[in-house]
Scaffold this motif. Structure first.
Motif, short mmCIF file in Angstrom:
data_model
loop_
_atom_site.label_atom_id
_atom_site.label_comp_id
_atom_site.label_asym_id
_atom_site.label_seq_id
_atom_site.Cartn_x
_atom_site.Cartn_y
_atom_site.Cartn_z
N ASN A 16 -24.40 65.31 -45.53
CA ASN A 16 -23.55 65.92 -46.39
C ASN A 16 -22.20 66.66 -45.73
O ASN A 16 -21.11 66.76 -46.10
N TYR A 18 -20.43 65.66 -42.90
CA TYR A 18 -19.71 64.77 -42.61
C TYR A 18 -18.72 64.50 -44.22
O TYR A 18 -17.49 64.29 -44.21
N LYS A 19 -19.78 64.20 -45.37
CA LYS A 19 -18.93 64.09 -46.73
C LYS A 19 -17.96 65.26 -46.99
O LYS A 19 -16.95 64.92 -47.60
N CYS A 20 -18.42 66.48 -46.75
CA CYS A 20 -17.56 67.61 -47.03
C CYS A 20 -16.39 67.61 -46.09
O CYS A 20 -15.18 67.90 -46.57
N ILE A 147 -27.05 64.66 -51.63
CA ILE A 147 -27.26 63.66 -50.39
C ILE A 147 -28.99 63.95 -50.27
O ILE A 147 -29.73 63.08 -49.83
N GLN A 202 -25.62 53.16 -50.42
CA GLN A 202 -24.95 54.34 -50.17
C GLN A 202 -24.93 55.00 -48.86
O GLN A 202 -24.39 55.39 -48.16
N TYR A 206 -22.61 55.43 -45.90
CA TYR A 206 -22.34 56.82 -45.31
C TYR A 206 -22.42 56.89 -43.73
O TYR A 206 -21.53 57.35 -42.82
#
Length: 253
Positions: A16, A18-20, A147, A202, A206
């Motif tokens: 999460n 990294y996603k942000c 996540i 997914q 990621y």
């Protein structure tokens, strides 16, 4: 692939992060920077984090059937919250209770872990429980595709069922988010084989994306739309952090 990530153990928090913002991932997980402010503006935020940790410990002791120690707590809400949980989840002899339970999955594509607040197993069902103590209401739409939700459900089916040699269908696995300050009932998300296949894809995507990111070029990593939610805003932009809107999800336990 980044060599520093060759043996990296992924989690809901790291994915999460990294996603942000990929730059925040670099700071936290590659550079190992632990950025914590100690001033009056941040005190309430860190106090709320400690409140969550303390309540999780009380729940762990209750379901592990050891002395709870709640009488020593300074928070008067804890008794109310725990009584709500006792009503929702009475302990029964025919069920298995796994508290603060950690599992890992490692294969050629992914190396990932999860730590559950509580898993309840019977002959036909697996029920995951997660305690939420943040002071903002959560809702189904916000958590369905978190996540944390994806990782917990996926690893439950991939790992927990195998560890306990359980033949439990996807539809009989669920995750329950419970926020005792605001709700009397949990927010429940149910699973399915379709969801499982989608989540697997997914998570693999990621992790593959993180592995193949060039973290040497910091200026290309920053997600400026996330800066105001980030504890590294002071480090990146020399701007004060607004702790009232600081992102909660990366600190989930």
């Amino acid at each position: 692939m980044n060599k520093k990530l060759e043996n990296f153990l992924y989690s809901q928090n790291s994915i999460n992060t990294y996603k942000c913002c990929p730059l925040k991932f670099k700071y936290k997980y590659i550079d190992k920077i632990n950025w914590k402010q100690d001033d009056e503006n941040s005190r309430e935020y860190y106090d709320n984090l400690k409140l969550g940790t303390d309540f999780h410990l009380i729940c762990e002791r209750y379901f592990a059937n050891i002395p709870i120690g709640i009488e020593h707590s300074k928070n008067e809400d804890f008794n109310i919250w725990l009584n709500k949980i006792k009503r929702l989840i009475p302990i029964k002899e025919d069920k298995t209770y796994l508290v603060e339970y950690e599992v890992r999955l490692k294969n050629d594509c992914i190396n990932i872990q999860a730590k559950y607040d509580l898993i309840i197993i019977d002959n036909e069902n697996i029920s995951i429980w997660d305690w939420k103590t943040e002071n903002r209401k959560i809702d189904y739409k916000k958590i369905e595709n978190r996540i944390q939700t994806l990782v917990y459900l996926y690893l439950c089916k991939e790992v927990v069922t195998k560890l306990y040699d359980l033949d439990i269908s996807y539809e009989n696995i669920s995750i329950n988010y419970y926020q005792p300050e605001f709700y009397n009932e949990p927010i429940t998300i149910r699973y399915s084989e379709e969801k499982h296949n989608k989540i697997e894809k997914q998570l693999y995507e990621y992790v593959n994306k993180i592995k193949n990111t060039n973290f040497d070029y910091e200026k290309n990593l920053k997600n400026i739309n996330h800066c105001k939610f980030c504890e590294f805003n002071k480090l990146c932009n020399n701007k004060e952090i607004n702790f009232s809107i600081l992102e909660d999800e990366i600190y989930e336990s």
